[in-house]
Motif scaffolding. Sequence first.
Motif, PDB file in Angstrom:
ATOM      1  N   ASP A 180       0.841  -1.262   0.003  1.00 35.15           N
ATOM      2  CA  ASP A 180      -0.087   0.079   0.084  1.00 35.15           C
ATOM      3  C   ASP A 180       0.837   1.246  -0.076  1.00 35.15           C
ATOM      4  O   ASP A 180       0.550   1.891   0.917  1.00 35.15           O
ATOM      5  N   THR A 181       1.902   1.344  -0.859  1.00 33.01           N
ATOM      6  CA  THR A 181       2.665   2.448  -1.013  1.00 33.01           C
ATOM      7  C   THR A 181       1.746   3.756  -1.326  1.00 33.01           C
ATOM      8  O   THR A 181       0.977   3.495  -2.339  1.00 33.01           O
ATOM      9  N   SER A 185      -3.619   9.874   4.597  1.00 28.10           N
ATOM     10  CA  SER A 185      -3.496  11.060   5.733  1.00 28.10           C
ATOM     11  C   SER A 185      -3.375  10.490   7.249  1.00 28.10           C
ATOM     12  O   SER A 185      -4.254   9.431   7.477  1.00 28.10           O
ATOM     13  N   PRO A 186      -2.225  10.793   7.920  1.00 26.79           N
ATOM     14  CA  PRO A 186      -2.444  10.376   9.474  1.00 26.79           C
ATOM     15  C   PRO A 186      -3.585  10.636  10.294  1.00 26.79           C
ATOM     16  O   PRO A 186      -3.878   9.992  11.159  1.00 26.79           O
ATOM     17  N   PHE A 187      -4.548  11.705   9.728  1.00 28.25           N
ATOM     18  CA  PHE A 187      -5.631  12.056  10.581  1.00 28.25           C
ATOM     19  C   PHE A 187      -6.903  11.757  10.267  1.00 28.25           C
ATOM     20  O   PHE A 187      -7.636  11.217  10.857  1.00 28.25           O
ATOM     21  N   VAL A 188      -6.796  11.079   8.995  1.00 27.61           N
ATOM     22  CA  VAL A 188      -8.077  10.283   8.475  1.00 27.61           C
ATOM     23  C   VAL A 188      -7.815   8.986   8.301  1.00 27.61           C
ATOM     24  O   VAL A 188      -8.854   8.192   8.827  1.00 27.61           O
ATOM     25  N   LYS A 193      -1.019   3.412   8.856  1.00 29.42           N
ATOM     26  CA  LYS A 193      -1.186   3.257   7.519  1.00 29.42           C
ATOM     27  C   LYS A 193      -0.513   4.397   6.658  1.00 29.42           C
ATOM     28  O   LYS A 193      -0.096   4.187   5.647  1.00 29.42           O
ATOM     29  N   PHE A 194      -0.479   5.530   7.544  1.00 27.79           N
ATOM     30  CA  PHE A 194       0.548   6.692   6.947  1.00 27.79           C
ATOM     31  C   PHE A 194       1.801   6.449   6.839  1.00 27.79           C
ATOM     32  O   PHE A 194       2.577   6.413   5.679  1.00 27.79           O
ATOM     33  N   LEU A 199       6.877   4.395   4.030  1.00 28.80           N
ATOM     34  CA  LEU A 199       8.289   4.041   4.611  1.00 28.80           C
ATOM     35  C   LEU A 199       9.102   3.627   3.683  1.00 28.80           C
ATOM     36  O   LEU A 199      10.350   4.129   3.602  1.00 28.80           O
ATOM     37  N   LEU A 200       8.625   2.844   2.390  1.00 28.02           N
ATOM     38  CA  LEU A 200       9.610   2.488   1.205  1.00 28.02           C
ATOM     39  C   LEU A 200       9.954   3.817   0.675  1.00 28.02           C
ATOM     40  O   LEU A 200      11.309   4.019   0.356  1.00 28.02           O
ATOM     41  N   PRO A 201       9.364   4.861  -0.060  1.00 28.22           N
ATOM     42  CA  PRO A 201       9.736   5.924  -0.477  1.00 28.22           C
ATOM     43  C   PRO A 201      10.752   6.716   0.541  1.00 28.22           C
ATOM     44  O   PRO A 201      11.758   7.219   0.033  1.00 28.22           O
TER      45      PRO A 201
END
Length: 331
Positions: A180-181, A185-188, A193-194, A199-201
């Motif tokens: 799931d790259t 949104s860390p808030f939504v 998941k954010f 992480l890979l990028p």
Amino acid sequence: MFGYVVRRLIAGVMVLIVVSMSVFALFFYGPNDPAYQYCPETRCTPAKLEQIHHSMGLDRPAPAQYLDYMSGYVKSRTITNGGISVECSWPCLGVSFKYRVSVRDYLMARVPATLAVAFGGATIFLVLGVGIGIIAARRRGTTSDKAIISASLFVDAMPSYLLFLLSWLYFVQRLGWFPDTGYYSPFVDGPVKFVDGMLLPWLIIGIASASYYARFSRGSMIEVMGEDYVRTARAKGVGEGKIIMRHALRAAIVPVVTIFGLDFAGLLTGTIFVEKIFGIQGLGLAGLDAERRVDLPMVSACVLIAAALIVVANIVVDVLYSVIDPRVRLT
């Protein structure tokens, strides 16, 4: 220092004015007529083209057009392009030829993704690169030092876009470690998941840039470790770790800050390959899409934003010099 900062700010504003004039001349008086974006080739009669020119204000004198173009940076306004009126809030960067929406609103929606890429990637390559450089400098001439330099040269020899593409093909497509790259949104969507999507990028940006920072930090540390005050501290019995962190690193990090400021500004303007390969809807991808579709207001806004970020980065780096190294005086 205050007088120096004021002078740099004035010089930066002058640079941005020159850039804005160049952008205005290039995109509104260049080979591509903006009016043709609203005039289909099969139905573009001379009368219709003239009407579009009038509605866009292209028949006005160039100074008046430029002042109208720049007025959006200090006030809100209503823009009529091709017969379509759009409310443009301050700072107004124009109306997209393609999407018929405010360029400001369109780009602002992509800023969080670009900020996430920039801060995450910059943190990794700065910490990793400087840390590896310190280790190599302390083990100068040893096998580990040579291995670090060889590995960094190998990474640098590989084009960054190829490294991004291979990592996506191998870790995402083949192994499925990062299915799931992309930006969430860390808030939504939640912080887990954010981080999972970014992480890979972050890791690939960090590895691609850390090799250069490692060599640069190593050379700077080796030079500083030979200074008189470092040898004096070591002769007084000061611990090696304290010498590195409190004496050597503070002086060695000054030239690293210069390239970091510019690299970080480059990340903020958009990492086109990372965003394209990993499906991150950031400023770089917006600029690439605008260039491909000849969306002149969008392209000009991206250019001005990039210029502003680079100017600000240069000013911030110069101020940080005096904070990091007391020997530097800004006059």
